[in-house]
Write an enzyme that holds these catalytic residues in place. Sequence first.
Site, PDB file in Angstrom:
ATOM      1  N   THR A  58       0.815  -1.226   0.090  1.00  0.00           N
ATOM      2  CA  THR A  58       0.082   0.112   0.012  1.00  0.00           C
ATOM      3  C   THR A  58       1.073   1.265   0.053  1.00  0.00           C
ATOM      4  O   THR A  58       0.780   2.110  -0.892  1.00  0.00           O
ATOM      5  CB  THR A  58      -1.045  -0.133   1.090  1.00  0.00           C
ATOM      6  OG1 THR A  58      -1.545  -1.117   1.180  1.00  0.00           O
ATOM      7  CG2 THR A  58      -1.996   0.998   1.221  1.00  0.00           C
ATOM      8  N   ARG A 107      -1.822   5.346   6.893  1.00  0.00           N
ATOM      9  CA  ARG A 107      -2.221   4.238   7.714  1.00  0.00           C
ATOM     10  C   ARG A 107      -2.031   4.370   9.115  1.00  0.00           C
ATOM     11  O   ARG A 107      -0.856   4.846   9.547  1.00  0.00           O
ATOM     12  CB  ARG A 107      -1.297   2.966   7.100  1.00  0.00           C
ATOM     13  CG  ARG A 107      -1.796   1.764   7.986  1.00  0.00           C
ATOM     14  CD  ARG A 107      -1.127   0.487   7.266  1.00  0.00           C
ATOM     15  NE  ARG A 107      -1.853   0.281   6.074  1.00  0.00           N
ATOM     16  CZ  ARG A 107      -1.210  -1.043   5.416  1.00  0.00           C
ATOM     17  NH1 ARG A 107      -0.480  -1.835   5.803  1.00  0.00           N
ATOM     18  NH2 ARG A 107      -2.276  -1.250   4.351  1.00  0.00           N
TER      19      ARG A 107
HETATM   20  N1   CP Z   1      -2.827  -5.400   1.222  1.00  0.00           N
HETATM   21  C1   CP Z   1      -1.843  -4.516   2.120  1.00  0.00           C
HETATM   22  O1   CP Z   1      -2.637  -3.523   2.891  1.00  0.00           O
HETATM   23  O2   CP Z   1      -0.663  -4.828   2.032  1.00  0.00           O
HETATM   24  P1   CP Z   1       0.546  -3.980   3.003  1.00  0.00           P
HETATM   25  O3   CP Z   1       0.203  -4.274   4.445  1.00  0.00           O
HETATM   26  O4   CP Z   1       1.896  -4.527   2.409  1.00  0.00           O
HETATM   27  O5   CP Z   1       0.456  -2.540   2.552  1.00  0.00           O
END
Ligand code: CP
Length: 342
Positions: A58, A107
Site C-alpha cells: 500500500t 495508515r
Molecule cells: N494489502 C496490504 O494492505 O498490504 P500492505 O500491508 O503490504 O500494505
Amino acid sequence: MNFTGAHILTVSQFQREDVDRVFSTADSMEPYALRKRVTRVLEGAILGNMFFEASTRTRVSFGSAFNLLGGEVRETAGFESSALVKGESLQDTARVLSGFSDVICMRHPEDGSVADFAEASRVPVINGGDGSNEHPTQALLDLYTIRRELLDKGKNINGLSIAMIGDLRHGRTVHSLTKLLSLYDGVRVTLVSPRELSLPDGIVESMRNAGVDVRIRHELAKSIVDVDIVYSTRIQEERFSNKQEADLYRGKFRLNQAIYTQYCQPNTVIMHPLPRDSRSDANELDNDLDDNPNLAIFRQTDNGLLVRMALFALVLDVADKVEKFSADVNWYNSRQSSKITR
Ligand code: CP
C-alpha cells in the site's frame, strides 16, 4: 460524489457510479503504469505518505502511483520517526503536514484515526488502512480485479459468488470489500472463518439489508465448491491482545493446489489482499498455487497501482489532463510487450 478535494476514508462514500468512475479512470492509467507513456500532470505536487503501521504494497504503490503522475513523495514511516512519540496529537500533526503536502495518504493502527486526522487536515486525506476498520483503496483494487477477472470469463460483478475466508473479524479489507459488493445485484457471499473470527454482525446485517445472499460457514471444502472467487485472508495477529490467541487460528483454512483441484471449479479465481503468511504453521495460500493461472494475487497488486493513480487524478482533478501532459518514454522498457494484469 464530487471527488475533487474529497477525503477518501470509507467505501461507504461510494455509489455504483462513483466506483464506475474510479474504474474507467483506472483503465485509462494503464499506458502510464506500463511506462508506454509518461505524464507530468502532477509536476510540483507533493504526496505526504504517512504509515504508522507496517506496509509494503500500500505504501509503495501509493508512492509509485503519485510518481507515475509526475508528483513527489515525502514519507513518514513508523511512530518512532515522528513527533507523535513526543505526545503531539494526530490533529496537530495534520495541521502541520497539510501545510507541506497536496494530498496525504495515511495508515494507522487505531480504528477511526485517519478520519480524525482528516478533520484537521487542509488537504485531501486517503485512508491506507485504519486498524480493523477499513481499507478502502484495497477494496477498490480488489473489486477492480474481480471485474477484470470475471470479464475474461464472460461474467460481471452482478451475480458474483465469492467465498471470503480467514480472519473476517479483524480483516479490514474484507470489511471494506463486503460493503462495496453490497452495491451490486445478485451477489452471494460465503463467509468462512472460525466462529470467534466471524465478520461483525453489523456488517452482515447491512449486507443482508442490501440484498446480498450471505452464508456463514466454518469449514473450507464445501464452501469453495461453487464460487467464482476464493478470497483468502491472513490471521491478523497484530490485532490480537496476545500472540498465543492468534496461534489458535493460524493454519485452519489452508488452500493448496490439491484442495483447489478437488473442490473448486477449474476456473475459480484465487485472491488475497496480501501479505499471505507463508510461515509453515500458517500458509493460508500455498506456494504450490503460484503456477495456477487463476491465482490473481499479483494481478491485484498491479491493479492497485492503476486504482491509486485514478484516485489521485480524481481527487486532484487532473483525470482529463493526464494525456495532455504526456510524452514518449526514453528508456528501454521491459514491460512494453506485457499487459499489466496478464
Ligand atoms: N494489502 C496490504 O494492505 O498490504 P500492505 O500491508 O503490504 O500494505
